[in-house]
Design a protein around this motif. Sequence first.
Motif, short mmCIF file in Angstrom:
data_model
loop_
_atom_site.label_atom_id
_atom_site.label_comp_id
_atom_site.label_asym_id
_atom_site.label_seq_id
_atom_site.Cartn_x
_atom_site.Cartn_y
_atom_site.Cartn_z
N ILE A 3 0.84 -1.20 0.00
CA ILE A 3 0.00 0.00 0.00
C ILE A 3 0.87 1.25 0.00
O ILE A 3 0.57 2.19 -0.70
N GLU A 4 1.97 1.25 0.78
CA GLU A 4 2.84 2.42 0.84
C GLU A 4 3.38 2.78 -0.53
O GLU A 4 3.46 3.95 -0.90
N ARG A 5 3.74 1.77 -1.32
CA ARG A 5 4.26 2.01 -2.66
C ARG A 5 3.20 2.68 -3.54
O ARG A 5 3.51 3.55 -4.34
N GLU A 6 1.94 2.27 -3.39
CA GLU A 6 0.86 2.88 -4.16
C GLU A 6 0.71 4.36 -3.82
O GLU A 6 0.49 5.18 -4.70
N VAL A 7 0.81 4.69 -2.54
CA VAL A 7 0.69 6.09 -2.11
C VAL A 7 1.82 6.93 -2.70
O VAL A 7 1.63 8.07 -3.09
N MET A 8 3.01 6.35 -2.81
CA MET A 8 4.17 7.08 -3.32
C MET A 8 4.00 7.46 -4.79
O MET A 8 4.58 8.45 -5.23
N THR A 9 3.23 6.70 -5.55
CA THR A 9 3.07 6.97 -6.98
C THR A 9 1.69 7.48 -7.35
O THR A 9 1.49 7.92 -8.48
N MET A 10 0.74 7.44 -6.43
CA MET A 10 -0.63 7.83 -6.72
C MET A 10 -0.73 9.33 -6.97
O MET A 10 -0.09 10.13 -6.30
N ARG A 11 -1.53 9.71 -7.95
CA ARG A 11 -1.76 11.12 -8.26
C ARG A 11 -3.23 11.43 -7.98
O ARG A 11 -4.10 10.59 -8.21
N ILE A 12 -3.46 12.63 -7.49
CA ILE A 12 -4.82 13.07 -7.19
C ILE A 12 -5.04 14.46 -7.77
O ILE A 12 -4.08 15.19 -8.04
N ASP A 13 -6.29 14.81 -7.98
CA ASP A 13 -6.65 16.18 -8.37
C ASP A 13 -7.10 16.91 -7.12
O ASP A 13 -7.97 16.43 -6.39
N VAL A 14 -6.52 18.08 -6.89
CA VAL A 14 -6.95 18.94 -5.80
C VAL A 14 -7.86 19.99 -6.43
O VAL A 14 -7.42 20.79 -7.26
N ASP A 15 -9.14 19.95 -6.07
CA ASP A 15 -10.12 20.88 -6.63
C ASP A 15 -10.10 22.19 -5.85
O ASP A 15 -10.13 22.19 -4.61
N LEU A 16 -10.07 23.29 -6.60
CA LEU A 16 -9.97 24.62 -6.00
C LEU A 16 -10.93 25.58 -6.69
O LEU A 16 -11.22 25.43 -7.88
N THR A 17 -11.40 26.58 -5.96
CA THR A 17 -12.22 27.64 -6.52
C THR A 17 -11.48 28.95 -6.34
O THR A 17 -11.10 29.31 -5.23
N CYS A 18 -11.25 29.65 -7.44
CA CYS A 18 -10.52 30.91 -7.40
C CYS A 18 -11.35 31.95 -6.63
O CYS A 18 -12.52 32.17 -6.96
N PRO A 19 -10.75 32.62 -5.64
CA PRO A 19 -11.49 33.62 -4.86
C PRO A 19 -11.77 34.90 -5.64
O PRO A 19 -12.60 35.70 -5.22
N PHE A 20 -11.11 35.10 -6.78
CA PHE A 20 -11.31 36.32 -7.55
C PHE A 20 -12.35 36.16 -8.65
O PHE A 20 -13.27 36.96 -8.77
N CYS A 21 -12.20 35.11 -9.47
CA CYS A 21 -13.13 34.94 -10.59
C CYS A 21 -14.23 33.92 -10.31
O CYS A 21 -15.20 33.83 -11.03
N GLY A 22 -14.05 33.12 -9.26
CA GLY A 22 -15.06 32.13 -8.89
C GLY A 22 -15.03 30.85 -9.71
O GLY A 22 -15.86 29.97 -9.51
N GLU A 23 -14.08 30.74 -10.64
CA GLU A 23 -14.01 29.54 -11.48
C GLU A 23 -13.38 28.38 -10.70
O GLU A 23 -12.50 28.58 -9.87
#
Length: 74
Positions: A1-21
């Motif tokens: 499992i540790e090896r999977e965490v080392m290579t796993m990629r995730i998307d961090v979802d964000l909302t821009c505080p200026f344009c709201g996108e």
Amino acid sequence: IEREVMTMRIDVDLTCPFCGEDHAVEVNLAEYIAWESGELIQNAMPNLSPTEREQLISHVCPKCQAKIFGTGEE
């Protein structure tokens, strides 16, 4: 499992505080955990661009960063 965490990629979802996108930054999960645990972002995620790192910190999207900081990345 540790090896999977080392290579796993995730998307961090964000909302821009200026344009709201909504935006996402793809990161390595182990690097993201290191940053969330207190490591400096430039040390934890050296392969991300400065724009991507700023986006994670402030949630400001690349287009708004270009307008605010004059980075020319519109």
